[in-house]
Design a protein around this motif. Structure first.
Motif, PDB file in Angstrom:
ATOM      1  N   GLU A 105       4.410  45.810 -17.549  1.00  0.00           N
ATOM      2  CA  GLU A 105       3.709  47.277 -17.940  1.00  0.00           C
ATOM      3  C   GLU A 105       4.524  47.880 -18.886  1.00  0.00           C
ATOM      4  O   GLU A 105       3.964  48.646 -19.893  1.00  0.00           O
ATOM      5  CB  GLU A 105       3.456  47.934 -16.614  1.00  0.00           C
ATOM      6  N   GLU A 106       5.841  47.874 -18.761  1.00  0.00           N
ATOM      7  CA  GLU A 106       6.860  48.519 -19.598  1.00  0.00           C
ATOM      8  C   GLU A 106       6.537  48.154 -20.954  1.00  0.00           C
ATOM      9  O   GLU A 106       6.459  48.909 -21.929  1.00  0.00           O
ATOM     10  CB  GLU A 106       8.180  48.632 -19.197  1.00  0.00           C
ATOM     11  N   ALA A 107       6.426  46.675 -21.300  1.00  0.00           N
ATOM     12  CA  ALA A 107       6.295  46.079 -22.319  1.00  0.00           C
ATOM     13  C   ALA A 107       5.124  46.618 -23.120  1.00  0.00           C
ATOM     14  O   ALA A 107       4.841  46.980 -24.268  1.00  0.00           O
ATOM     15  CB  ALA A 107       6.213  44.594 -22.590  1.00  0.00           C
ATOM     16  N   GLY A 108       4.088  46.804 -22.302  1.00  0.00           N
ATOM     17  CA  GLY A 108       2.687  47.214 -22.749  1.00  0.00           C
ATOM     18  C   GLY A 108       2.602  48.566 -23.275  1.00  0.00           C
ATOM     19  O   GLY A 108       1.929  48.902 -24.150  1.00  0.00           O
ATOM     20  N   THR A 109       3.723  49.460 -22.765  1.00  0.00           N
ATOM     21  CA  THR A 109       3.647  50.739 -23.293  1.00  0.00           C
ATOM     22  C   THR A 109       4.616  50.957 -24.657  1.00  0.00           C
ATOM     23  O   THR A 109       4.209  51.901 -25.486  1.00  0.00           O
ATOM     24  CB  THR A 109       4.406  51.668 -22.159  1.00  0.00           C
ATOM     25  N   ARG A 110       5.219  49.891 -24.975  1.00  0.00           N
ATOM     26  CA  ARG A 110       6.116  49.973 -25.897  1.00  0.00           C
ATOM     27  C   ARG A 110       5.533  49.196 -27.257  1.00  0.00           C
ATOM     28  O   ARG A 110       6.102  49.634 -28.292  1.00  0.00           O
ATOM     29  CB  ARG A 110       7.389  49.095 -25.687  1.00  0.00           C
ATOM     30  N   TRP A 111       4.731  48.303 -26.906  1.00  0.00           N
ATOM     31  CA  TRP A 111       4.245  47.309 -28.307  1.00  0.00           C
ATOM     32  C   TRP A 111       2.782  47.315 -28.066  1.00  0.00           C
ATOM     33  O   TRP A 111       2.163  47.338 -26.880  1.00  0.00           O
ATOM     34  CB  TRP A 111       4.669  46.011 -28.294  1.00  0.00           C
ATOM     35  N   PRO A 112       1.842  47.304 -28.967  1.00  0.00           N
ATOM     36  CA  PRO A 112       0.459  47.020 -29.217  1.00  0.00           C
ATOM     37  C   PRO A 112       0.217  45.416 -28.770  1.00  0.00           C
ATOM     38  O   PRO A 112      -0.075  44.761 -29.737  1.00  0.00           O
ATOM     39  CB  PRO A 112      -0.034  47.436 -30.406  1.00  0.00           C
ATOM     40  N   LEU A 113      -0.073  45.265 -27.474  1.00  0.00           N
ATOM     41  CA  LEU A 113      -0.338  43.916 -26.995  1.00  0.00           C
ATOM     42  C   LEU A 113      -1.761  43.781 -26.589  1.00  0.00           C
ATOM     43  O   LEU A 113      -2.229  44.634 -26.075  1.00  0.00           O
ATOM     44  CB  LEU A 113       0.709  43.594 -25.862  1.00  0.00           C
ATOM     45  N   GLU A 114      -2.101  42.352 -26.685  1.00  0.00           N
ATOM     46  CA  GLU A 114      -3.371  42.323 -26.274  1.00  0.00           C
ATOM     47  C   GLU A 114      -3.349  41.575 -24.614  1.00  0.00           C
ATOM     48  O   GLU A 114      -4.244  41.782 -23.938  1.00  0.00           O
ATOM     49  CB  GLU A 114      -4.172  41.276 -27.143  1.00  0.00           C
ATOM     50  N   GLY A 115      -2.408  40.780 -24.482  1.00  0.00           N
ATOM     51  CA  GLY A 115      -2.165  40.325 -23.167  1.00  0.00           C
ATOM     52  C   GLY A 115      -0.643  39.879 -23.114  1.00  0.00           C
ATOM     53  O   GLY A 115       0.094  39.344 -23.947  1.00  0.00           O
ATOM     54  N   ASP A 163      23.348  41.311 -20.006  1.00  0.00           N
ATOM     55  CA  ASP A 163      23.290  42.570 -19.858  1.00  0.00           C
ATOM     56  C   ASP A 163      23.296  43.290 -21.445  1.00  0.00           C
ATOM     57  O   ASP A 163      22.470  44.212 -21.646  1.00  0.00           O
ATOM     58  CB  ASP A 163      24.314  43.131 -19.273  1.00  0.00           C
ATOM     59  N   THR A 164      24.011  42.871 -22.201  1.00  0.00           N
ATOM     60  CA  THR A 164      24.062  43.468 -23.400  1.00  0.00           C
ATOM     61  C   THR A 164      22.722  43.402 -24.097  1.00  0.00           C
ATOM     62  O   THR A 164      22.242  44.166 -24.837  1.00  0.00           O
ATOM     63  CB  THR A 164      25.136  42.809 -24.319  1.00  0.00           C
ATOM     64  N   ALA A 165      22.206  42.215 -24.187  1.00  0.00           N
ATOM     65  CA  ALA A 165      20.854  41.502 -24.694  1.00  0.00           C
ATOM     66  C   ALA A 165      19.832  42.878 -24.001  1.00  0.00           C
ATOM     67  O   ALA A 165      19.131  43.323 -24.782  1.00  0.00           O
ATOM     68  CB  ALA A 165      20.422  40.218 -24.467  1.00  0.00           C
ATOM     69  N   ALA A 166      19.898  42.954 -22.838  1.00  0.00           N
ATOM     70  CA  ALA A 166      19.036  44.020 -22.326  1.00  0.00           C
ATOM     71  C   ALA A 166      18.952  45.431 -22.604  1.00  0.00           C
ATOM     72  O   ALA A 166      18.065  46.105 -22.919  1.00  0.00           O
ATOM     73  CB  ALA A 166      18.862  43.873 -20.742  1.00  0.00           C
ATOM     74  N   GLU A 167      20.388  45.612 -22.774  1.00  0.00           N
ATOM     75  CA  GLU A 167      20.759  47.253 -23.277  1.00  0.00           C
ATOM     76  C   GLU A 167      20.138  47.503 -24.406  1.00  0.00           C
ATOM     77  O   GLU A 167      19.965  48.732 -24.836  1.00  0.00           O
ATOM     78  CB  GLU A 167      22.347  47.622 -23.066  1.00  0.00           C
ATOM     79  N   ARG A 168      19.949  46.729 -25.582  1.00  0.00           N
ATOM     80  CA  ARG A 168      19.501  47.081 -26.837  1.00  0.00           C
ATOM     81  C   ARG A 168      18.064  47.811 -26.862  1.00  0.00           C
ATOM     82  O   ARG A 168      17.827  48.345 -27.821  1.00  0.00           O
ATOM     83  CB  ARG A 168      19.529  45.763 -27.869  1.00  0.00           C
ATOM     84  N   TRP A 169      17.356  47.333 -25.714  1.00  0.00           N
ATOM     85  CA  TRP A 169      15.982  48.072 -25.613  1.00  0.00           C
ATOM     86  C   TRP A 169      16.055  49.305 -25.170  1.00  0.00           C
ATOM     87  O   TRP A 169      14.930  50.044 -24.970  1.00  0.00           O
ATOM     88  CB  TRP A 169      15.130  47.168 -24.754  1.00  0.00           C
ATOM     89  N   GLN A 170      17.119  49.808 -24.631  1.00  0.00           N
ATOM     90  CA  GLN A 170      17.187  51.178 -24.079  1.00  0.00           C
ATOM     91  C   GLN A 170      17.320  52.155 -24.947  1.00  0.00           C
ATOM     92  O   GLN A 170      17.873  52.323 -25.922  1.00  0.00           O
ATOM     93  CB  GLN A 170      18.285  51.419 -23.147  1.00  0.00           C
ATOM     94  N   THR A 171      15.974  53.078 -24.778  1.00  0.00           N
ATOM     95  CA  THR A 171      16.132  54.282 -25.579  1.00  0.00           C
ATOM     96  C   THR A 171      16.728  55.355 -25.039  1.00  0.00           C
ATOM     97  O   THR A 171      17.040  55.659 -23.985  1.00  0.00           O
ATOM     98  CB  THR A 171      14.624  54.725 -25.827  1.00  0.00           C
ATOM     99  N   ALA A 172      17.300  56.487 -26.006  1.00  0.00           N
ATOM    100  CA  ALA A 172      18.122  57.482 -25.607  1.00  0.00           C
ATOM    101  C   ALA A 172      17.401  58.520 -24.522  1.00  0.00           C
ATOM    102  O   ALA A 172      16.094  58.639 -24.493  1.00  0.00           O
ATOM    103  CB  ALA A 172      18.901  58.219 -26.721  1.00  0.00           C
TER     104      ALA A 172
END
Lengths: 83, 153, 153, 83
Positions: B66-76, B144-153
């Protein structure tokens, strides 16, 4: 309170879950880990590095200093390695 | 946007899952799939055993999707994660993202994998080629580092 | 690393191509596929017609794939690009990357797509829903920007 | 020299390829575009914005100021839109 264990936490404690009556002073995951560590050597071994243990309260990740509140279940487990 | 999340011991069929997401949807221009496979680690491993937290695993992956769906214009989005004892070469995880545009599909698939690695309650135990059970796989700082790059301030 | 490049009018089967790259290769832990599909642009399009430069198309995609192989630790790359008149929903392009690790597979697939868009000699012409031939698709600045991010100093 | 045209360059010129004897002063793609533009209105139309035309010499992308050398074929086409 229903307490669940996974992966090597489960193996060290020797069971996947148990019901434990928590004393009133256990109000955070940090309190819970300290309390459980005193239940015996298997718990002491499972939680010897409490800082790396991950905690989910009612199936949601929480930090060690969050209030447990009136949770139904608390799960304790190592860092996840899925995917 | 449609989200499908399944946790299952059985294998999955990426082609069938892609068809499910794309058929009769001519607005979709980009489909990205990620398939994670069990490696043999140069012959050292007989299997990986995947343990999970039933209930929370589905709920957490759904939250990530659901978080991905709020960040990118996805169809599915489709995420399938297996559990149980899996031999080298076996499928472990499938992530599919569909979108009008390729960048959204790529970024969302990477995001989903980074978060699955670090937030979905799964644990891997090694079974060695000599038949004995080995160690639990240790979480990698790299993930963890890979996941952190998606964090917004 | 194995590289397969095909330019063809016929459709492709991503599952068969993935099997080709992964069977009997237990060192592969990550498979990323990108499939580009013909969109209908909200019902405006009857088809996209893809023209290409035979010979150079294969050569240029092979150069791009070899470049990806020097940048990331990949086990295999497959690129298939169709030409001719394709209806909405039809497959246009397939990129598959395999690696031990997911980051390499993801980044290489994105790199390949960015470079295909801006360097492979293909051109798209629109055929409109009313049966007439429309415009040639214009190159987008966005695609050049996407490709430029891979350039090293 | 074999000259190839693709996409709307091909459509405007009205043929996919032709053999042209290039004069000695045509030594770069920029020279070639200027030379071709003078062959008639269809060429003028195809190359009215020479800066956007892409050039491949013997199936390799080149800039407009590179030497053509002893190429076998030169292709002229709009920015690519594959993928």
């Amino acid at each position: 309170m229903k307490i669940l264990y996974f992966a090597w936490v489960r193996e060290r404690i020797g069971m996947p879950e148990e019901e434990i009556a928590l004393p009133a002073e256990v109000s955070t995951p940090a309190d819970l880990l300290a309390f459980l560590s005193k239940r015996g050597p298997e718990y002491e071994s499972a939680f010897e590095r409490p800082e790396i243990i991950r905690v989910a309260v009612d199936q949601t990740h929480v930090d060690h200093d969050m209030p447990i509140g009136d949770a139904r279940e608390i799960a304790l487990f190592p860092p996840m390695t899925g995917g | 946007m449609s989200i499908t999340v399944r946790i299952q011991p059985d294998d999955f069929d990426p082609a069938a899952e892609v068809a499910q997401l794309t058929e009769g949807r001519p607005e979709i221009g980009a489909v990205v799939t990620f398939t994670g496979l069990c490696r043999d680690e140069e012959g050292r491993l007989a299997a990986l055993e995947l343990e999970h937290y039933p209930g929370m695993a589905e709920a957490e992956i759904l939250r990530i999707a659901e978080e991905a769906g709020t960040r990118w214009p996805l169809e599915g989005i489709t995420v399938i994660h297996r559990h149980g004892k899996l031999a080298p070469g076996a499928n472990i995880v499938l992530v599919i993202t569909t979108s009008s545009h390729r960048t959204a599909a790529f970024e969302a698939a990477e995001f989903l994998m980074d978060y699955l690695k670090t937030r979905a309650p799964f644990w891997k135990k090694e079974w060695l080629a000599d038949g004995t059970s080995g160690e639990w796989v240790e979480a990698r700082d790299h993930d963890d580092t890979a996941a952190e790059r998606w964090q917004t301030a």
